[in-house]
Scaffold this motif. Structure first.
Motif, PDB file in Angstrom:
ATOM      1  N   ALA A 134      16.105 -17.230 -37.672  1.00 25.47           N
ATOM      2  CA  ALA A 134      15.645 -18.453 -37.646  1.00 25.47           C
ATOM      3  C   ALA A 134      16.637 -19.479 -37.284  1.00 25.47           C
ATOM      4  N   TRP A 135      18.065 -19.172 -38.119  1.00 24.24           N
ATOM      5  CA  TRP A 135      19.055 -20.136 -37.658  1.00 24.24           C
ATOM      6  C   TRP A 135      19.776 -20.182 -36.291  1.00 24.24           C
ATOM      7  N   ALA A 136      19.397 -18.890 -35.660  1.00 26.07           N
ATOM      8  CA  ALA A 136      19.921 -18.924 -34.189  1.00 26.07           C
ATOM      9  C   ALA A 136      19.061 -19.871 -33.411  1.00 26.07           C
ATOM     10  N   ILE A 137      17.956 -20.361 -33.691  1.00 21.86           N
ATOM     11  CA  ILE A 137      17.220 -21.381 -33.206  1.00 21.86           C
ATOM     12  C   ILE A 137      17.344 -22.654 -33.439  1.00 21.86           C
ATOM     13  N   LEU A 138      17.495 -22.672 -34.859  1.00 20.94           N
ATOM     14  CA  LEU A 138      17.263 -24.303 -35.431  1.00 20.94           C
ATOM     15  C   LEU A 138      18.800 -24.850 -35.419  1.00 20.94           C
ATOM     16  N   GLN A 139      19.699 -23.900 -35.119  1.00 24.28           N
ATOM     17  CA  GLN A 139      21.089 -24.634 -35.077  1.00 24.28           C
ATOM     18  C   GLN A 139      21.525 -25.734 -33.987  1.00 24.28           C
ATOM     19  N   THR A 140      20.675 -25.433 -33.199  1.00 23.29           N
ATOM     20  CA  THR A 140      20.695 -26.539 -31.767  1.00 23.29           C
ATOM     21  C   THR A 140      19.942 -27.705 -32.040  1.00 23.29           C
ATOM     22  N   PHE A 141      19.009 -28.068 -33.204  1.00 20.94           N
ATOM     23  CA  PHE A 141      18.247 -29.175 -33.390  1.00 20.94           C
ATOM     24  C   PHE A 141      19.201 -30.032 -33.963  1.00 20.94           C
ATOM     25  N   ASP A 142      19.066 -31.497 -33.568  1.00 19.25           N
ATOM     26  CA  ASP A 142      20.092 -32.376 -34.279  1.00 19.25           C
ATOM     27  C   ASP A 142      20.088 -32.375 -35.603  1.00 19.25           C
ATOM     28  N   LYS A 143      18.746 -32.324 -36.175  1.00 17.29           N
ATOM     29  CA  LYS A 143      18.462 -32.380 -37.799  1.00 17.29           C
ATOM     30  C   LYS A 143      19.516 -31.403 -38.261  1.00 17.29           C
ATOM     31  N   TRP A 144      19.859 -30.114 -37.780  1.00 16.58           N
ATOM     32  CA  TRP A 144      20.477 -29.011 -38.392  1.00 16.58           C
ATOM     33  C   TRP A 144      21.882 -29.503 -38.045  1.00 16.58           C
ATOM     34  N   LYS A 145      22.286 -30.005 -36.973  1.00 19.51           N
ATOM     35  CA  LYS A 145      23.580 -30.163 -36.582  1.00 19.51           C
ATOM     36  C   LYS A 145      24.267 -31.180 -37.620  1.00 19.51           C
ATOM     37  N   LEU A 146      23.745 -32.295 -38.131  1.00 16.07           N
ATOM     38  CA  LEU A 146      24.045 -33.048 -39.019  1.00 16.07           C
ATOM     39  C   LEU A 146      24.447 -32.441 -40.189  1.00 16.07           C
ATOM     40  N   ARG A 147      23.788 -31.480 -40.707  1.00 14.59           N
ATOM     41  CA  ARG A 147      23.992 -30.575 -41.773  1.00 14.59           C
ATOM     42  C   ARG A 147      25.380 -29.812 -41.958  1.00 14.59           C
ATOM     43  N   ASP A 148      25.869 -29.703 -40.760  1.00 22.21           N
ATOM     44  CA  ASP A 148      27.444 -29.092 -40.720  1.00 22.21           C
ATOM     45  C   ASP A 148      28.484 -30.047 -41.034  1.00 22.21           C
ATOM     46  N   GLN A 149      27.930 -31.507 -40.755  1.00 21.21           N
ATOM     47  CA  GLN A 149      29.142 -32.401 -41.192  1.00 21.21           C
ATOM     48  C   GLN A 149      29.062 -32.931 -42.842  1.00 21.21           C
ATOM     49  N   GLU A 150      28.045 -32.397 -43.550  1.00 22.38           N
ATOM     50  CA  GLU A 150      27.957 -32.678 -44.824  1.00 22.38           C
ATOM     51  C   GLU A 150      28.854 -31.589 -45.665  1.00 22.38           C
ATOM     52  N   THR A 151      29.159 -32.040 -46.788  1.00 21.40           N
ATOM     53  CA  THR A 151      29.913 -31.151 -47.758  1.00 21.40           C
ATOM     54  C   THR A 151      28.994 -30.070 -48.528  1.00 21.40           C
ATOM     55  N   ALA A 152      29.385 -29.137 -48.935  1.00 16.50           N
ATOM     56  CA  ALA A 152      28.376 -28.148 -49.611  1.00 16.50           C
ATOM     57  C   ALA A 152      28.225 -28.692 -50.864  1.00 16.50           C
ATOM     58  N   PRO A 153      26.970 -28.718 -51.512  1.00 16.71           N
ATOM     59  CA  PRO A 153      26.940 -29.383 -52.827  1.00 16.71           C
ATOM     60  C   PRO A 153      27.120 -28.284 -53.873  1.00 16.71           C
ATOM     61  N   LYS A 154      27.746 -28.899 -54.931  1.00 15.41           N
ATOM     62  CA  LYS A 154      28.560 -27.919 -56.011  1.00 15.41           C
ATOM     63  C   LYS A 154      27.246 -27.207 -56.658  1.00 15.41           C
ATOM     64  N   GLU A 155      27.668 -26.091 -57.411  1.00 17.25           N
ATOM     65  CA  GLU A 155      26.819 -25.383 -58.000  1.00 17.25           C
ATOM     66  C   GLU A 155      25.959 -26.184 -58.966  1.00 17.25           C
ATOM     67  N   SER A 156      26.597 -27.081 -59.809  1.00 13.74           N
ATOM     68  CA  SER A 156      25.872 -27.671 -61.062  1.00 13.74           C
ATOM     69  C   SER A 156      24.984 -28.640 -60.251  1.00 13.74           C
ATOM     70  N   ALA A 157      25.294 -29.367 -58.964  1.00 11.13           N
ATOM     71  CA  ALA A 157      24.508 -30.418 -58.498  1.00 11.13           C
ATOM     72  C   ALA A 157      23.349 -29.797 -58.051  1.00 11.13           C
ATOM     73  N   MET A 158      23.351 -28.421 -57.535  1.00  4.27           N
ATOM     74  CA  MET A 158      22.330 -27.529 -56.978  1.00  4.27           C
ATOM     75  C   MET A 158      21.445 -27.315 -58.052  1.00  4.27           C
TER      76      MET A 158
END
Length: 211
Positions: free
Chosen positions: A19-43
């Motif tokens: 699914a990621w092979a298709i969704l990674q081209t969508f703008d919605k998911w491109k912005l996710r790459d610019q975000e920092t990964a959430p910490k385990e406690s936050a998750m």
């Protein structure tokens, strides 16, 4: 890597790469790459907050905003399924056309090979016919020369010849006759006929005794 860092993943690999092979081209998911990964406690806190919110909203009617989000997500999921089905059909069609093309190429190669074999056979036959014609021309030339030689010898006058000259004349005549016999035998062996197939040996009668 982001998925593995989540507590809920238990260190397992991301299971939705197709699914990621298709969704990674969508703008919605491109912005996710610019975000920092959430910490385990936050998750963990986010998971707890979502569970609490679900418990609070249990039995309550779905709001307009959430309803729209749900419809949107269902629409995206349906669109994704359609796209994947289209991709599978396109792949199957491509495989079918590729197989048909290979079969066509194989058949074409067979036709070309047969044509080449037939062309070589025709060329060999043409060369054999040409060689046979050349041999016949040479045979005719040799036979003609023998006939001319025999005629000239037979036309010689024996009137004034002595015994030795007469013997030479007879020996020479026999020599010509022998050469004609050998030539006729060689021609018969090669082609199954003789250069003088019309009958007789093509010789000149010497019954006139010269002159």
């Amino acid at each position: 890597m982001r998925y593995k860092e989540m507590a809920a993943s238990n260190g397992k690999p991301f299971p939705f790469k197709h699914a990621w092979a298709i969704l990674q081209t969508f703008d919605k998911w491109k912005l996710r790459d610019q975000e920092t990964a959430p910490k385990e406690s936050a998750m963990l806190r986010m998971d707890d907050s979502e569970d609490e919110e679900k418990e609070r909203n249990l039995g309550k009617p779905e709001g307009t905003k959430k309803g729209k989000q749900r419809v949107k997500m269902e629409g995206e999921a349906s669109s994704l399924r359609e796209k994947m089905e289209q991709m599978m059909k396109a792949r199957e069609e491509l495989t079918r056309k590729t197989l048909e093309t290979k079969i066509l190429i194989t058949e074409k190669k067979k036709e070309v090979k047969l044509a080449q074999v037939e062309a070589k056979r025709e060329e060999a036959k043409r060369k054999a016919d040409l060689e046979e014609r050349m041999i016949k021309v040479k045979e005719a030339k040799v036979w003609k020369e023998l006939m001319v030689e025999e005629k000239e010898h037979m036309m010689m006058s024996k009137k004034d010849m002595d015994e030795e000259q007469l013997q030479w004349w007879k020996d020479y005549k026999e020599d010509i006759t022998e050469r004609k016999r050998i030539f006729r035998g060689a021609s018969s062996t090669f082609r199954g006929d003789t250069p003088m197939s019309g009958g007789g040996d093509g010789g000149v009668d010497d019954s006139n005794g010269g002159a």
